[in-house]
Motif scaffolding. Structure first.
Motif, PDB file in Angstrom:
ATOM      1  N   LEU A  41       0.826  -1.208   0.000  1.00  0.00           N
ATOM      2  CA  LEU A  41       0.000   0.000   0.000  1.00  0.00           C
ATOM      3  C   LEU A  41       0.858   1.256   0.000  1.00  0.00           C
ATOM      4  N   LYS A  42       1.873   1.278   0.846  1.00  0.00           N
ATOM      5  CA  LYS A  42       2.762   2.436   0.925  1.00  0.00           C
ATOM      6  C   LYS A  42       3.462   2.677  -0.407  1.00  0.00           C
ATOM      7  N   ARG A  43       3.914   1.586  -1.006  1.00  0.00           N
ATOM      8  CA  ARG A  43       4.688   1.701  -2.246  1.00  0.00           C
ATOM      9  C   ARG A  43       3.843   2.231  -3.391  1.00  0.00           C
ATOM     10  N   VAL A  44       2.655   1.646  -3.560  1.00  0.00           N
ATOM     11  CA  VAL A  44       1.793   2.069  -4.667  1.00  0.00           C
ATOM     12  C   VAL A  44       1.298   3.498  -4.454  1.00  0.00           C
ATOM     13  N   GLY A 144      -2.451   9.183   5.748  1.00  0.00           N
ATOM     14  CA  GLY A 144      -3.459   8.586   6.614  1.00  0.00           C
ATOM     15  C   GLY A 144      -3.285   7.104   6.846  1.00  0.00           C
ATOM     16  N   LEU A 145      -2.452   6.443   6.041  1.00  0.00           N
ATOM     17  CA  LEU A 145      -2.298   5.002   6.184  1.00  0.00           C
ATOM     18  C   LEU A 145      -1.757   4.623   7.557  1.00  0.00           C
ATOM     19  N   ASP A 146      -0.696   5.302   7.991  1.00  0.00           N
ATOM     20  CA  ASP A 146      -0.100   4.968   9.288  1.00  0.00           C
ATOM     21  C   ASP A 146      -1.075   5.252  10.422  1.00  0.00           C
ATOM     22  N   TYR A 148      -4.298   5.143  10.250  1.00  0.00           N
ATOM     23  CA  TYR A 148      -5.337   4.107  10.190  1.00  0.00           C
ATOM     24  C   TYR A 148      -4.836   2.804  10.821  1.00  0.00           C
ATOM     25  N   CYS A 149      -3.614   2.403  10.451  1.00  0.00           N
ATOM     26  CA  CYS A 149      -3.086   1.126  10.938  1.00  0.00           C
ATOM     27  C   CYS A 149      -2.782   1.153  12.439  1.00  0.00           C
ATOM     28  N   ILE A 150      -2.203   2.258  12.911  1.00  0.00           N
ATOM     29  CA  ILE A 150      -1.787   2.331  14.317  1.00  0.00           C
ATOM     30  C   ILE A 150      -2.935   2.728  15.235  1.00  0.00           C
ATOM     31  N   ASN A 151      -3.612   3.821  14.918  1.00  0.00           N
ATOM     32  CA  ASN A 151      -4.591   4.390  15.835  1.00  0.00           C
ATOM     33  C   ASN A 151      -6.001   3.826  15.674  1.00  0.00           C
ATOM     34  N   TYR A 152      -6.329   3.344  14.469  1.00  0.00           N
ATOM     35  CA  TYR A 152      -7.677   2.818  14.247  1.00  0.00           C
ATOM     36  C   TYR A 152      -7.713   1.303  14.407  1.00  0.00           C
ATOM     37  N   LEU A 153      -6.700   0.615  13.833  1.00  0.00           N
ATOM     38  CA  LEU A 153      -6.663  -0.841  13.903  1.00  0.00           C
ATOM     39  C   LEU A 153      -5.817  -1.366  15.063  1.00  0.00           C
ATOM     40  N   GLY A 154      -4.982  -0.503  15.669  1.00  0.00           N
ATOM     41  CA  GLY A 154      -4.136  -0.945  16.764  1.00  0.00           C
ATOM     42  C   GLY A 154      -3.091  -1.963  16.330  1.00  0.00           C
ATOM     43  N   MET A 155      -2.409  -1.695  15.208  1.00  0.00           N
ATOM     44  CA  MET A 155      -1.464  -2.658  14.634  1.00  0.00           C
ATOM     45  C   MET A 155      -0.010  -2.356  14.972  1.00  0.00           C
ATOM     46  N   LYS A 156       0.225  -1.555  16.014  1.00  0.00           N
ATOM     47  CA  LYS A 156       1.601  -1.153  16.305  1.00  0.00           C
ATOM     48  C   LYS A 156       2.493  -2.355  16.582  1.00  0.00           C
ATOM     49  N   TYR A 279      -8.571   2.308  -0.076  1.00  0.00           N
ATOM     50  CA  TYR A 279      -8.620   3.585   0.638  1.00  0.00           C
ATOM     51  C   TYR A 279     -10.044   4.119   0.741  1.00  0.00           C
ATOM     52  N   ARG A 280     -10.838   3.923  -0.291  1.00  0.00           N
ATOM     53  CA  ARG A 280     -12.230   4.381  -0.239  1.00  0.00           C
ATOM     54  C   ARG A 280     -12.988   3.629   0.859  1.00  0.00           C
ATOM     55  N   ASP A 281     -12.710   2.345   1.006  1.00  0.00           N
ATOM     56  CA  ASP A 281     -13.337   1.569   2.064  1.00  0.00           C
ATOM     57  C   ASP A 281     -12.948   2.111   3.440  1.00  0.00           C
ATOM     58  N   LYS A 282     -11.689   2.507   3.566  1.00  0.00           N
ATOM     59  CA  LYS A 282     -11.234   3.032   4.859  1.00  0.00           C
ATOM     60  C   LYS A 282     -11.905   4.372   5.170  1.00  0.00           C
ATOM     61  N   LEU A 283     -12.078   5.202   4.143  1.00  0.00           N
ATOM     62  CA  LEU A 283     -12.759   6.479   4.375  1.00  0.00           C
ATOM     63  C   LEU A 283     -14.191   6.235   4.834  1.00  0.00           C
ATOM     64  N   SER A 284     -14.809   5.192   4.300  1.00  0.00           N
ATOM     65  CA  SER A 284     -16.175   4.859   4.697  1.00  0.00           C
ATOM     66  C   SER A 284     -16.233   4.490   6.172  1.00  0.00           C
ATOM     67  N   ALA A 285     -15.128   3.935   6.687  1.00  0.00           N
ATOM     68  CA  ALA A 285     -15.094   3.564   8.096  1.00  0.00           C
ATOM     69  C   ALA A 285     -15.191   4.787   8.999  1.00  0.00           C
TER      70      ALA A 285
END
Length: 336
Positions: A41-44, A144-146, A148-156, A279-285
């Motif tokens: 995701l980061k790369r693309v 916003g990816l980081d 989303y992953c850290i603060n929303y999903l708790g993936m730290k 990303y559109r799915d994440k915005l919907s969240a």
């Protein structure tokens, strides 16, 4: 609003398509990405941001060139008006009328050019400003990816030391939400149209489109050539149509290298769409807090109508009615 049109998609044929940098297996990125998927995701997204940055820079160059043309015409108009003013000192000389007639005709021509060039410059400026907004939106998605992953999903812990502490951004205001949602809609429309355009350029529909355009031009040439060649209007239109004919004939000449580039561009746009869908799915969240806001509801209703109108009136929609002459990979679309 202003959008990148099919002409922009066509200009991208001359741009390099860095598809070798794009991961091949990005079709099924989960809602909770793995480390491998996170890297993809980061790369693309970096490639997408750079792609739109390059497009914005190209639009600025086009605007600058047209603005220079406007300046030149305005200088010529000043010169013509100064000459006409100078002639007023010689009210009775016979030669005055000759100069005035020539200068008056030149002024009319220059005023027409000024109007045409100014209109085009304004259009290019608006397109450049629009593209700057799109760059801002892609940058916002990337940043916003980081979060989303850290603060929303708790993936730290899952991502280990790949991401440092991420300070959560302030919640989006209604206006910010509308701004980024509109930007996502614009990018989606742009990518879908470009994807369709490159599909048509590969499966033969674009060539058929150019053939119809060529026949349209030839039909006009056949008609006006039936009139006396001394007619100034006939001469003007014949010259313009001949230029258009050469241009469309040039578009119909495609070698193997050009076709290979079209395939790469189509694949690159497909990859962009897959990541954009995620990303559109994440915005919907994050949409829950806005779902009952009447301002947001009215905005999204109006936005959907604008996008639908654009699709109905686009050149790509016309090409969809043409019959392909070759097979082309079928690309998935982002759900509305």
């Amino acid at each position: 609003g202003v959008r990148f049109s099919v002409s922009f998609a066509a200009t991208m044929m001359g741009m390099s398509a860095p598809h070798s940098m794009i991961p091949e297996d990005i079709d099924d990125i989960s809602d909770t990405p793995t480390i491998k998927e996170y890297k993809k995701l980061k790369r693309v997204m970096k490639i997408m941001v750079r792609f739109y940055e390059d497009g914005s820079a190209a639009k600025f160059d086009q605007y600058s060139e047209m603005a220079d043309q406007v300046t030149k015409v305005e200088e010529d108009l000043k010169m013509v008006n100064a000459q006409l003013e100078a002639l007023k000192k010689f009210p009775t000389h016979p030669k005055k009328a000759t100069y005035e007639s020539e200068l008056a005709a030149e002024r009319v021509n220059l005023e027409g050019m000024q109007k045409q060039f100014s209109s085009k410059a304004s259009e290019l400026k608006a397109l450049h400003e629009w593209s700057n907004g799109i760059v801002e939106v892609t940058g916002w998605l990337e940043q916003g990816l980081d979060d989303y992953c850290i603060n929303y999903l708790g993936m730290k812990e899952l991502l280990g030391g790949m991401i440092k502490e991420v300070i959560p951004p302030s919640p989006l205001t209604v206006e910010e939400y509308k701004k980024y949602k509109a930007g996502l809609d614009e990018i989606t429309f742009n990518l879908e149209e470009s994807q369709d355009f490159f599909s048509a350029s590969i499966d033969g529909r674009l060539n058929k489109f150019h053939e119809i355009e060529r026949d349209l031009i030839l039909a006009q040439l056949d008609v006006i050539r039936q009139f006396p060649p001394v007619n100034p209007r006939q001469q003007h239109w014949e010259e313009e149509l001949e230029k258009d004919l050469e241009f469309v004939k040039g578009n119909m000449k495609v070698d193997e290298a050009a076709m290979a580039k079209r395939h790469r561009m189509l694949t690159m746009h497909s990859d962009f769409m897959k990541v954009l869908r995620w990303y559109r799915d994440k915005l919907s969240a994050f949409k829950e807090e806005y779902k009952d806001n009447p301002d947001v509801i009215a905005f999204e209703t109006a936005q959907s109508k604008v996008i639908a109108a654009e699709k109905e009136s686009s050149t790509v929609e016309y090409m969809k009615r043409l019959q392909p002459t070759q097979t082309c990979p079928v690309m998935k679309k982002t759900p509305a």
